[in-house]
Design a protein around this motif. Structure first.
Motif, short mmCIF file in Angstrom:
data_model
loop_
_atom_site.label_atom_id
_atom_site.label_comp_id
_atom_site.label_asym_id
_atom_site.label_seq_id
_atom_site.Cartn_x
_atom_site.Cartn_y
_atom_site.Cartn_z
N ILE A 219 0.85 -1.19 0.00
CA ILE A 219 0.00 0.00 0.00
C ILE A 219 0.88 1.23 0.00
CG2 ILE A 219 -1.70 1.33 1.33
CD1 ILE A 219 -2.66 -1.33 2.53
N ASP A 220 0.61 2.18 -0.91
CA ASP A 220 1.25 3.49 -0.79
C ASP A 220 0.23 4.47 -0.23
OD1 ASP A 220 0.31 5.68 -2.52
OD2 ASP A 220 1.17 4.66 -4.25
N LEU A 221 0.71 5.37 0.61
CA LEU A 221 -0.18 6.24 1.39
C LEU A 221 -0.26 7.64 0.80
CD1 LEU A 221 0.88 5.06 4.96
CD2 LEU A 221 -1.11 4.36 3.61
N PRO A 226 -1.46 12.69 5.98
CA PRO A 226 -1.61 11.71 7.05
C PRO A 226 -2.57 12.13 8.17
CG PRO A 226 0.67 11.81 6.36
CD PRO A 226 -0.04 12.93 5.65
N LYS A 227 -2.76 13.44 8.35
CA LYS A 227 -3.66 13.87 9.43
C LYS A 227 -5.11 13.50 9.16
CE LYS A 227 -3.91 18.62 7.60
NZ LYS A 227 -3.57 20.04 7.91
N TYR A 228 -5.41 13.10 7.90
CA TYR A 228 -6.76 12.68 7.56
C TYR A 228 -6.90 11.16 7.39
CZ TYR A 228 -7.34 17.65 6.54
OH TYR A 228 -7.38 19.02 6.63
N ALA A 263 3.08 13.21 8.85
CA ALA A 263 3.21 11.80 9.27
C ALA A 263 3.88 11.69 10.63
CB ALA A 263 3.99 11.02 8.22
N ARG A 264 4.76 12.62 10.93
CA ARG A 264 5.47 12.56 12.22
C ARG A 264 4.57 12.95 13.39
NH1 ARG A 264 10.61 11.43 11.14
NH2 ARG A 264 11.59 12.15 9.20
N GLU A 265 3.36 13.42 13.10
CA GLU A 265 2.48 13.89 14.16
C GLU A 265 1.25 13.02 14.38
OE1 GLU A 265 3.34 16.47 16.00
OE2 GLU A 265 5.15 16.78 14.79
#
Length: 291
Positions: A219-221, A226-228, A263-265
């Protein structure tokens, strides 16, 4: 490519401006709608600008266009342009090709030529824009060539920003983005590596199940900040699918630096981030160093 000198590998970057040809007016309508949907500038970067930006970020990337000549009637950007750009910039560019599956055996011939003579390292499919069911046998001649060389293929899954807000969705059928439609193909072509692009909403759990079930499905994101992300994406990335998730941005619609910062959060484990950003992709692309 010096993989030790890059901080990440983005497996999902679009080339939307040809080096030599003007923008196709049909494709331009979809770019207008996508720009509104993603709330980004309508101005698309050139390939040279994309290379310069990624090199500055110390991020390598897989670059591709989408051949949807049959699906929406837009002229494609030639795959040879992508290949030449990679040849000129091997430190950051990994060339992927896109061939409309409706081209059948002629498309399969093109795929073989691109692999053998132009250094193509993977393929991109966008079933909704290309107007085909991934499991339809019309695409099998093309899959057979990809499988023969053991290359990866990225398949768009889930909702599509392309066509969103246009009358009738611009003619794009979202049903072809359902991940489970790729499942038969992953069974029939175990030599291929399948990368299901995006969090696959509203079918997120299908992608997670397929990646868990099949050794050759990843899977690629890309396509979402990323927050959603649906919470199960982060949960599985931190657990059973820590070796199956890949970083992708969907540039130019989402910037890689913005994606990485978000992504880091969101709760990815510290030990998972290196896998997500680079290590898993290096393995899928055959670029990982052998011990």
């Amino acid at each position: 490519m010096d993989t030790d000198n890059i901080v990440a590998l983005d497996v999902h970057v679009h080339a939307e401006t040809s080096c030599t040809d003007p923008e196709d007016p049909v494709m331009g309508q979809y770019f207008d709608a996508a720009s509104s949907y993603f709330k980004v500038s309508r101005q698309r970067p050139s390939m040279a600008e994309t290379v310069a930006y990624y090199r500055e970020q110390k991020v390598a990337f897989c670059l591709f266009t989408v051949d949807c000549e049959a699906g929406i009637g837009a002229r494609r950007i030639r795959n040879e342009e992508i290949a030449q750009l990679a040849l000129d910039n091997p430190d950051v560019v990994i060339p992927f090709a896109s061939i409309d599956p409706h081209k059948g055996k002629l498309g399969a011939r093109e795929a073989r030529d691109l692999i053998e003579n132009h250094g193509i390292r993977g393929f991109k499919f966008h079933p909704p824009m290309q107007n085909f069911d991934p499991g339809d046998k019309l695409a099998y001649p093309l899959y057979e060539v990809i499988a023969e060389y053991g290359l990866p293929a990225v398949f768009h899954t889930g909702h599509s920003g392309m066509g969103t807000g246009m009358k009738g969705g611009g003619g794009i059928r979202l049903k072809y983005g359902q991940p489970i439609l790729v499942d038969d193909v992953a069974v029939d072509f175990p030599e291929m590596k399948f990368i299901l692009a995006h969090p696959s909403w509203p079918w997120t759990d299908e992608s997670l199940s397929m990646a868990l079930h099949k050794e050759n499905v990843y899977i690629d994101l890309s396509g979402w900040s990323p927050k959603y992300f649906p919470p199960q994406v982060v949960r599985y990335a931190n657990g059973q699918l820590s070796d199956k998730m890949l970083f992708g941005s969907d540039f130019p619609l989402i910037r890689p630096d913005a994606w990485i910062a978000a992504a880091r959060e969101v709760g990815f484990k510290e030990a998972v981030m290196p896998k997500l950003l680079k290590e898993n992709a290096l393995k899928v692309l055959g670029l990982a160093r052998k011990n």
